[in-house]
Each structure stands twice: as C-alpha cells, then as structure tokens.
Design a protein around this motif. Structure first.
Motif, short mmCIF file in Angstrom:
data_model
loop_
_atom_site.label_atom_id
_atom_site.label_comp_id
_atom_site.label_asym_id
_atom_site.label_seq_id
_atom_site.Cartn_x
_atom_site.Cartn_y
_atom_site.Cartn_z
N SER A 1 -23.64 0.40 9.28
CA SER A 1 -24.86 -0.42 9.24
C SER A 1 -26.07 0.44 8.94
CB SER A 1 -25.06 -1.15 10.57
OG SER A 1 -24.05 -2.10 10.76
N GLY A 2 -26.13 1.64 9.52
CA GLY A 2 -27.25 2.56 9.29
C GLY A 2 -27.33 3.02 7.84
N GLN A 3 -26.22 3.03 7.15
CA GLN A 3 -26.19 3.44 5.75
C GLN A 3 -26.41 2.26 4.80
OE1 GLN A 3 -22.75 5.82 4.74
NE2 GLN A 3 -22.80 6.85 6.74
N GLY A 4 -26.60 1.05 5.39
CA GLY A 4 -26.90 -0.11 4.57
C GLY A 4 -25.69 -0.90 4.12
N PHE A 5 -24.54 -0.62 4.63
CA PHE A 5 -23.34 -1.37 4.26
C PHE A 5 -23.22 -2.64 5.12
CE2 PHE A 5 -22.11 2.92 2.91
CZ PHE A 5 -21.68 2.66 1.63
N ALA A 6 -22.96 -3.76 4.47
CA ALA A 6 -22.76 -5.03 5.18
C ALA A 6 -21.48 -4.99 6.01
CB ALA A 6 -22.71 -6.19 4.19
N LEU A 7 -20.57 -4.11 5.62
CA LEU A 7 -19.31 -3.97 6.35
C LEU A 7 -19.55 -3.55 7.80
CD1 LEU A 7 -16.21 -3.95 6.22
CD2 LEU A 7 -16.35 -1.57 5.48
N GLY A 8 -20.66 -2.83 8.04
CA GLY A 8 -20.95 -2.40 9.40
C GLY A 8 -21.15 -3.56 10.35
N GLY A 9 -21.89 -4.59 9.91
CA GLY A 9 -22.09 -5.79 10.74
C GLY A 9 -20.79 -6.54 10.98
N ALA A 10 -19.99 -6.63 9.93
CA ALA A 10 -18.70 -7.33 10.07
C ALA A 10 -17.78 -6.56 11.01
CB ALA A 10 -18.05 -7.48 8.70
N LEU A 11 -17.75 -5.25 10.89
CA LEU A 11 -16.92 -4.43 11.77
C LEU A 11 -17.38 -4.54 13.22
CD1 LEU A 11 -14.53 -2.53 11.90
CD2 LEU A 11 -16.09 -0.63 11.43
N SER A 12 -18.69 -4.58 13.42
CA SER A 12 -19.24 -4.75 14.77
C SER A 12 -18.84 -6.11 15.35
CB SER A 12 -20.76 -4.62 14.72
OG SER A 12 -21.31 -4.84 15.99
N HIS A 13 -18.88 -7.15 14.52
CA HIS A 13 -18.48 -8.49 14.95
C HIS A 13 -17.00 -8.50 15.36
CE1 HIS A 13 -18.26 -12.86 15.09
NE2 HIS A 13 -17.18 -12.79 14.31
N VAL A 14 -16.16 -7.88 14.53
CA VAL A 14 -14.73 -7.82 14.84
C VAL A 14 -14.48 -7.04 16.13
CG1 VAL A 14 -12.50 -6.88 14.06
CG2 VAL A 14 -13.96 -8.12 12.46
N ALA A 15 -15.22 -5.94 16.31
CA ALA A 15 -15.05 -5.12 17.51
C ALA A 15 -15.44 -5.89 18.76
CB ALA A 15 -15.86 -3.84 17.40
N LEU A 16 -16.53 -6.67 18.67
CA LEU A 16 -16.95 -7.49 19.82
C LEU A 16 -15.90 -8.54 20.15
CD1 LEU A 16 -20.76 -7.96 19.15
CD2 LEU A 16 -19.70 -6.69 21.01
N ARG A 17 -15.37 -9.20 19.11
CA ARG A 17 -14.33 -10.20 19.33
C ARG A 17 -13.08 -9.56 19.93
NH1 ARG A 17 -15.50 -15.45 19.46
NH2 ARG A 17 -15.35 -16.38 17.43
N TRP A 18 -12.70 -8.39 19.44
CA TRP A 18 -11.54 -7.69 19.96
C TRP A 18 -11.72 -7.37 21.43
CZ3 TRP A 18 -6.66 -6.80 18.91
CH2 TRP A 18 -5.98 -5.82 19.61
N ASP A 19 -12.89 -6.85 21.78
CA ASP A 19 -13.15 -6.50 23.18
C ASP A 19 -13.10 -7.74 24.07
OD1 ASP A 19 -13.41 -3.81 22.69
OD2 ASP A 19 -15.60 -3.84 22.55
N LYS A 20 -13.63 -8.85 23.57
CA LYS A 20 -13.62 -10.08 24.37
C LYS A 20 -12.19 -10.58 24.58
CE LYS A 20 -16.91 -13.16 24.09
NZ LYS A 20 -17.79 -14.23 23.63
N GLN A 21 -11.40 -10.60 23.52
CA GLN A 21 -10.01 -11.06 23.62
C GLN A 21 -9.17 -10.10 24.47
OE1 GLN A 21 -8.88 -13.99 22.60
NE2 GLN A 21 -10.95 -14.44 21.91
N LEU A 22 -9.40 -8.81 24.28
CA LEU A 22 -8.68 -7.82 25.09
C LEU A 22 -9.02 -7.99 26.56
CD1 LEU A 22 -6.87 -5.32 25.27
CD2 LEU A 22 -8.92 -3.93 24.91
#
Length: 163
Positions: A80-101
């Motif tokens: 995200s700091g480098q300007g990639f949209a993938l950073g936000g998506a990866l953060s979203h997936v990580a939050l969902r993973w943590d919640k499900q875990l």
C-alpha cells in the motif's frame, strides 16, 4: 387400455404382492443401529469425552502456531505504501483470515472446555447418584426384618391378651 385388461393387471399385481408386504423404510441391515442392543441410543464414556477434548485442544494449539500469518500485514502495508492496490486487497484478505481463524479457534476452545466440563460434571453426578443410592440401601435395610410371615399380622399390633 381396456377395462378387462386393467382388471387383469390389478389381479396379477395383487397375487404377486399378496404374500409379502413392503414398507417404505430401509432394511435393518442398512440401518446404522438397527441390531444394537442399546436400540440406537448414543452412549459415551469418559474416555470418549477426554479424547474429543484432547483433539480439540491439540487443534487449537496447531492453529495458534501454524495458521496465524503475521507477515501478511507487513506485506500489505508495504504494498500500500508503494501505491499498489494489491496492498489494500491483501490487507482485507488478512483481516478476513484472522476473523475466520479466530472463530475456528474459539470453537476448538469451546469444545475442549466443554468436554472437560462434561467429564467433570458427569463424574460429580456419578458420585451424587452413588451416595444417594447407597443411602437408600442403608435406609431400606432397616425394613428388611420380617416381624411376621407374609399374610400374618404383626404380634406387636395385636391387642393385649391379659385383659
């Protein structure tokens, strides 16, 4: 189809099926608990409960050690700091993973704790029932003395013959 043909088919079917009856159910050999002496009732002993609780505890510990992904948050913020949209998506997936875990780990902890509680509760129930039954047996033993043969009146309750 003519009427006489219909009657002939009905008669043929009745003769073929007259000696047997078929119910709409599974045959006994295909039913899971059909031949069991307990009649299909669930039976669990302390070892079964302990094994289930132990496996849930082991799974909880494995999930804690192996399923948590801490590097994902750092990668997401870096992207995200480098300007990639993938950073936000990866953060979203990580939050969902943590919640499900967390949900799965909570379920494992609940199962483990419940099995321990159930094991202890049943042990306590067993002690209570044993005490209760033994006290009834002690009380009941006082009534076992036969004062008179069956059908004969108790001499203690007969009128005094001195009169």
């Amino acid at each position: 189809m003519a009427w006489d043909e219909w009657e002939r088919l009905k008669t043929s079917a009745a003769e073929r099926d007259s000696t047997r009856m078929q119910l709409n159910r599974l045959p006994d050999e295909d039913r899971p608990n059909a031949g069991s002496p307990t009649g299909g009732f669930l039976k669990v002993d302390q070892q079964d409960l302990a094994a289930i609780g132990d496996e849930a505890f082991k799974l909880y510990n494995r999930l804690w050690k192996e399923a948590r992904v801490t590097s994902t948050d750092a990668a997401a913020s870096d992207l995200s700091g480098q300007g990639f949209a993938l950073g936000g998506a990866l953060s979203h997936v990580a939050l969902r993973w943590d919640k499900q875990l967390g949900s799965v780990m909570d379920a494992c902890a609940l199962i483990s704790n419940h099995m321990d509680f159930t094991k202890n509760a049943h042990a306590g129930d067993e002690v209570f029932i044993e005490r209760h039954v033994s006290s009834i047996q002690t009380l009941d033993s006082g009534f076992d003395d036969d004062w008179a043969k069956p059908g004969k009146p108790n001499k203690i309750y007969e009128p005094d013959k001195k009169d």
